[in-house]
Design a protein around this motif. Structure first.
Motif, PDB file in Angstrom:
ATOM      1  N   GLY A  54       0.880  -1.240  -0.004  1.00  0.00           N
ATOM      2  CA  GLY A  54      -0.044  -0.186   0.011  1.00  0.00           C
ATOM      3  C   GLY A  54       0.866   1.427  -0.064  1.00  0.00           C
ATOM      4  N   LEU A  55       1.950   1.127   0.772  1.00  0.00           N
ATOM      5  CA  LEU A  55       2.845   2.532   0.840  1.00  0.00           C
ATOM      6  C   LEU A  55       3.511   2.610  -0.731  1.00  0.00           C
ATOM      7  CD1 LEU A  55       4.545   2.017   4.267  1.00  0.00           C
ATOM      8  CD2 LEU A  55       3.076   3.969   3.522  1.00  0.00           C
ATOM      9  N   ILE A  56       3.969   1.507  -1.060  1.00  0.00           N
ATOM     10  CA  ILE A  56       4.707   1.611  -2.436  1.00  0.00           C
ATOM     11  C   ILE A  56       3.727   2.004  -3.402  1.00  0.00           C
ATOM     12  CG2 ILE A  56       6.359   0.303  -4.204  1.00  0.00           C
ATOM     13  CD1 ILE A  56       7.462   0.713  -1.505  1.00  0.00           C
ATOM     14  N   GLU A  57       2.338   1.565  -3.369  1.00  0.00           N
ATOM     15  CA  GLU A  57       1.336   1.913  -4.436  1.00  0.00           C
ATOM     16  C   GLU A  57       1.146   3.292  -4.371  1.00  0.00           C
ATOM     17  OE1 GLU A  57      -3.210   1.562  -3.583  1.00  0.00           O
ATOM     18  OE2 GLU A  57      -2.325  -0.260  -4.047  1.00  0.00           O
ATOM     19  N   PHE A  58       1.188   4.130  -3.366  1.00  0.00           N
ATOM     20  CA  PHE A  58       1.198   5.642  -3.170  1.00  0.00           C
ATOM     21  C   PHE A  58       2.319   5.940  -3.883  1.00  0.00           C
ATOM     22  CE2 PHE A  58       2.692   8.765  -0.564  1.00  0.00           C
ATOM     23  CZ  PHE A  58       2.098   9.905  -1.063  1.00  0.00           C
ATOM     24  N   LEU A  59       3.602   5.727  -3.492  1.00  0.00           N
ATOM     25  CA  LEU A  59       4.688   6.207  -3.674  1.00  0.00           C
ATOM     26  C   LEU A  59       4.966   6.169  -5.291  1.00  0.00           C
ATOM     27  CD1 LEU A  59       6.830   5.500  -0.704  1.00  0.00           C
ATOM     28  CD2 LEU A  59       5.996   7.587  -1.268  1.00  0.00           C
ATOM     29  N   VAL A  60       4.712   5.107  -5.745  1.00  0.00           N
ATOM     30  CA  VAL A  60       4.911   4.671  -7.164  1.00  0.00           C
ATOM     31  C   VAL A  60       3.980   5.552  -8.116  1.00  0.00           C
ATOM     32  CG1 VAL A  60       5.001   2.968  -8.924  1.00  0.00           C
ATOM     33  CG2 VAL A  60       6.148   2.674  -6.952  1.00  0.00           C
ATOM     34  N   GLY A  61       2.675   5.667  -7.678  1.00  0.00           N
ATOM     35  CA  GLY A  61       1.819   6.102  -8.724  1.00  0.00           C
ATOM     36  C   GLY A  61       1.564   7.801  -8.471  1.00  0.00           C
ATOM     37  N   ARG A  62       2.069   8.370  -7.818  1.00  0.00           N
ATOM     38  CA  ARG A  62       1.987   9.692  -7.518  1.00  0.00           C
ATOM     39  C   ARG A  62       3.141  10.489  -8.121  1.00  0.00           C
ATOM     40  NH1 ARG A  62      -2.403   7.820  -7.099  1.00  0.00           N
ATOM     41  NH2 ARG A  62      -3.704   7.805  -5.220  1.00  0.00           N
TER      42      ARG A  62
END
Length: 647
Positions: A296-304
């Motif tokens: 979930g953390l990486i999902e936010f950091l990668v997609g923004r």
């Protein structure tokens, strides 16, 4: 004309002489008017200052003692700057018991941006004189449509684009080069003004949808899902301005959360929140509780974008008064921590430029990092993939596949744990493709991960949500709207479908707005789309039918006992057998409250021998005791009627 100090001094003495006349002397009103009109308005201000300095008394109080109410009011208009006089008149109209609406109508209706003084000048003078805004004063005294019209008129006149319509209505081809920059600035000012006006209209429409009994969800979903996130923020600001002082709930988000529930409320929350607030919510959801959601953390950091990552970091730290980097260090470990901290810097390349030579070199570097004995070198993968742009990572992936005849994803399978492998896979995909994959994964299996749907789709801006829908169709050959139709339910389903299908009505006003139909949930489940190739989760086994109690007569030689609500297996019960005997029984295992069980009939009591010559005991009393109570009641009634008839 110009201010003449010598003339002002002469007029001060004449005014003082006129105001000093006795009660029986005539006060020459025409002369006073001539003196105050002989110079510019600024000279009257000087006259008032000189009068107060020379005579220790204000000119206003001196004139008030000699003039009638209306004439003094007219003289006051000459002594004050026009904007201050009108501000004073509005304050007097709202002061004390009641409000003089006629005065307010004349002043508000008679001013615009081009009048002298202008509405803006009167507004500023009011705030300067009375230390509160004119809007606040009107809200405290007015109500209903009069208040709405007054506030709207002030806002409209305060609009900087009021005078620009004539300037911008020109042919660009004939505009001189030197005037183009100013024309662009004027057009941008007009655009911002129109955007603000639309936000105000939308805010009122949302209020109409949620005000009163029930909520008009169809209109609400259509409006929210046909706007972009930046415009939704302007709607929230306009809603606050409109409802301030009018309602207990002035926040648009708070009111929407009050009117919605379940996943519908969660999705709408992500939708209406500012991007930074939505990202903070996603970060908290990933880190709160037992253990952190590394994906979930990486999902936010990668997609923004880098700018959005930095904005979310600043917002999170402002909310929690703690550094986000320290929180991530405490939640993640090893390679997951290293990758998250690298992406948190917000320094990832965002250009679309691709370096083919660099891609080949990086492909060799990654192959070497995973080809040695033991585990792969996680640090090399992080340094290469976390700094590249999505376009450069795609070029590196293509170069690796071309040279080594296998996918780069198969190489990342050797790196770290499963979470790390998922994170590296996210870096190899375009954000829209990665989010489409996450949505697809949330649909597969038993049940739907609604949290992922709300976080990914609701947290994405309108163009990003449409890009995810396009990537979903390109990757899987099915429409995202249909997948949501099958996996989600209720109003939550409708708002999710609308967000990934409706266009931005402000960007493309001609595009049709087709909202998904409101389908009854039972009909929707009974009639699934047969043309949808989306894999369905295995249906759950139907629950066993509820046991219907059927009366079963007890076996011969037994009688039936029903377990009371406060007893269970192993409990001792005192019961009375049909023979009248009391006995203690134990509730058998597997028999719960309300359930019957059979108890053996007790043996008949042994009859006692009677002495010879002694009559048998009287059975009358026992027979009466055993008689049915209804029969006893009827017998008593007959006996009473017989006695009554004799009398």
């Amino acid at each position: 004309g110009d201010v003449n100090e010598e003339r002002a001094t002469r007029h001060v003495e004449k005014l003082h002489k006129e105001c000093s006349k006795g009660y029986l002397q005539s006060f020459k009103e025409d002369k006073v008017v001539d003196w105050l009109l002989s110079g510019p308005p600024a000279e009257n201000e000087l006259i008032a200052q000189i009068y107060e300095k020379h005579h220790d008394k204000s000119l206003k109080s001196a004139l008030e003692a000699k003039c009638g109410k209306k004439f003094f009011l007219a003289l006051s208009a000459l002594l004050l700057p026009p904007e201050e006089f009108l501000a004073m008149r509005m304050e007097q109209a709202m002061k004390g018991w009641g409000t003089d609406s006629n005065v307010l109508v004349r002043i508000l209706g008679g001013l615009d941006h081009a009048s002298k003084p202008s509405m803006c000048q009167v507004r500023d003078a009011y705030q300067r004189k009375y230390t509160r805004t004119l809007k606040d004063a009107l809200r405290s005294e007015l109500s209903g449509n009069f208040l709405k019209a007054s506030i709207a008129w002030i806002d409209a006149l305060d609009d900087p684009s009021q005078h620009l319509e004539v300037v911008t209505n020109v042919d660009v081809a004939t505009t001189a080069d030197g005037d183009l920059d100013q024309l662009i600035d004027d057009l941008l000012t007009e655009h911002e003004s129109v955007d603000k006006m639309m936000a105000s209209i939308d805010a009122q429409e949302i209020y109409n949808c949620i005000h009163g009994w029930g909520t008009s969800d169809t209109k609400l979903i259509e409006l929210l899902c046909s706007r972009s996130k930046p415009h939704l923020q302007k709607i929230a600001e306009a809603y606050y301005t409109q409802r301030d002082g009018q309602s207990k709930t002035t926040s648009l988000l708070a009111r929407l959360r009050k009117e919605t529930s379940g996943w519908y409320r969660t999705f709408v929350t992500y939708l209406v929140e500012s991007p930074e607030d939505a990202d903070v919510r996603a970060l908290d959801a990933a880190m709160d509780g037992l253990g952190a959601d590394a994906v979930g953390l990486i999902e936010f950091l990668v997609g923004r974008s880098n700018a959005r990552v930095r904005a979310a970091k600043e917002k999170w730290e402002g909310k929690h008064d703690a550094p986000l980097v320290d929180r991530i260090r405490s939640e993640l470990h090893g390679s997951n921590q290293t990758l998250a901290l690298e992406l948190l810097k917000g320094e990832r390349d965002e250009s679309s430029t691709v370096d083919s030579h660099k891609a080949k070199k990086q492909a060799e570097q990654l192959h070497k990092a995973a080809s040695g004995w033991g585990s792969a070198d996680d640090g090399t993968f992080i340094q290469v993939l976390a700094k590249n742009s999505p376009a450069q990572n795609k070029a590196t992936r293509d170069a690796y596949e071309k040279k080594y005849n296998k996918s780069l994803e198969s190489l990342t399978a050797k790196v770290g744990n499963k979470n790390m492998q998922k994170c590296l896979q996210a870096l190899l995909l375009d954000p829209a493709d990665y989010y489409a994959m996450r949505i697809r994964q949330s649909f597969v299996g038993l049940g739907t991960s609604d949290k992922v749907v709300c976080r990914v789709l609701g947290g994405s801006d309108k163009p990003d949500a449409l890009a995810i829908a396009a990537a979903y169709k390109r990757k899987y050959g099915t429409v995202l709207k249909d997948g949501i139709q099958k996996e989600c339910s209720g109003k939550y389903k409708r708002v999710a479908q609308a967000w990934v299908t409706l266009p931005d009505a402000l960007e493309d006003p001609e595009a049709p707005i087709e909202l998904p139909d409101e389908i009854d949930e039972e009909e929707d489940k009974e009639q699934p789309s047969s043309s949808d190739d989306e894999p369905e989760p295995a249906p759950a086994a139907p629950p066993p039918p509820a046991a219907v109690p059927v009366y079963q007569p007890p076996p011969p030689g037994t009688f039936q006992v029903v377990v009371p609500s406060n007893a269970g297996p192993g409990s001792q019960l005192i019961v009375r057998a049909p023979t009248g005997q009391q006995m203690t029984v134990i509730v058998p295992q597997g028999v719960g409250p309300g359930m019957p069980f059979a108890v053996p009939m007790p043996a008949a009591p042994v009859a006692q021998a009677q002495p010879v010559g002694q009559p048998p005991p009287d059975k009358k009393k026992d027979d009466d005791d055993d008689e049915d109570p209804m029969k006893q009641l009827l017998a008593m009634g007959k006996k009473f009627m017989a006695t009554y008839n004799k009398k």
